[in-house]
Design an enzyme around this catalytic site. Sequence first.
Site, PDB file in Angstrom:
ATOM      1  N   CYS A 218      -1.799   2.572  15.197  1.00  0.00           N
ATOM      2  CA  CYS A 218      -2.860   2.954  14.258  1.00  0.00           C
ATOM      3  C   CYS A 218      -2.381   2.736  12.828  1.00  0.00           C
ATOM      4  CB  CYS A 218      -3.227   4.423  14.467  1.00  0.00           C
ATOM      5  SG  CYS A 218      -4.563   5.008  13.409  1.00  0.00           S
TER       6      CYS A 218
ATOM      7  N   HIS B 208     -11.027   3.996  20.118  1.00  0.00           N
ATOM      8  CA  HIS B 208     -10.005   4.407  19.146  1.00  0.00           C
ATOM      9  C   HIS B 208     -10.643   4.709  17.798  1.00  0.00           C
ATOM     10  CE1 HIS B 208      -5.845   4.022  17.279  1.00  0.00           C
ATOM     11  NE2 HIS B 208      -6.647   3.928  16.225  1.00  0.00           N
ATOM     12  N   GLU B 209     -11.494   3.804  17.326  1.00  0.00           N
ATOM     13  CA  GLU B 209     -12.105   3.983  16.002  1.00  0.00           C
ATOM     14  C   GLU B 209     -13.117   5.128  15.989  1.00  0.00           C
ATOM     15  OE1 GLU B 209     -10.612   2.643  13.678  1.00  0.00           O
ATOM     16  OE2 GLU B 209      -9.527   1.146  14.859  1.00  0.00           O
TER      17      GLU B 209
ATOM     18  N   HIS C 143     -11.647   8.513  15.474  1.00  0.00           N
ATOM     19  CA  HIS C 143     -11.404   8.848  14.062  1.00  0.00           C
ATOM     20  C   HIS C 143     -12.599   9.583  13.450  1.00  0.00           C
ATOM     21  CE1 HIS C 143      -7.535   7.164  12.981  1.00  0.00           C
ATOM     22  NE2 HIS C 143      -7.823   5.996  13.541  1.00  0.00           N
TER      23      HIS C 143
END
Length: 202
Positions: A143, A186-187, A190
Amino acid sequence: MPDLIFEIMKNICLFSVAAMMLATACTSSWSRSEKDLIRSQGDVMHVYTVDVPSEEALLRTPCKDFSLSMISSELYGELAGKMLSTVTSPEQDGVGIAGPQVGISRRVVAVLRYDKQDEPFEVYPNIRITAFHGELVPGPEGCLSVPGRRGDVPRYQDIEISYVSPATLRDTTERITGYTAVIFQHECDHLDGVIYTDKIIR
C-alpha cells in the site's frame, strides 16, 4: 401542562430536522479545506501514510459521498486528474489510490483496469462493493500509505460494484473479476477507514 410538553417536543423535533438538513448541506458541497488542499498542490499530490499520526487518523475515518453537483464540478475533474497523476507518478507507481490517501475524505478511488483493453486507469466516485462471489483467496498486497510493508490478504476474485458515472451522473453497476477485483477491494477498504494490514493473514 400537556400543551407545554407538546410544544417542547415539537420544537425538539423541528430542531433535529433542521440540524439534519444542515449536516446534509454541509456534506453535499466542497468544504474550504477540500478546495484548498486540491488547488494548492501540483499534479502529484502528497500521499498520506500511517507513519504520521494525523494522517493515519484521516486514513482511519470513514468517507462521505459526493453530491451530484460536486461530481459534475470542475474541482472534481481536477481531483480525479491529480489522483491519476499521483498514483502513476514514478515516486508511487501504484495500481490504485483512494481519496483519503490524498487527504480527501470522500468516496472516490482510481483503479488500474487490468481487465480492460490497454489497461486504463479509471476513477469511480461514490463507489461501493455490493456483492462478493466465490471464496476468499489469499494474495500478496502492499500500500502506498504503508511504506515498506507487504503481506498476504484474503480477497474475493469476483465482485459487483456500484458507483456514479461522471459522464451521465447515473448510478452504474459492474461485475469485476480477477486481480482487478482485488484492487477494488483494497481501495474500497480505504473508504471505510480500513487498511490492508488489518486483514493480513497472521
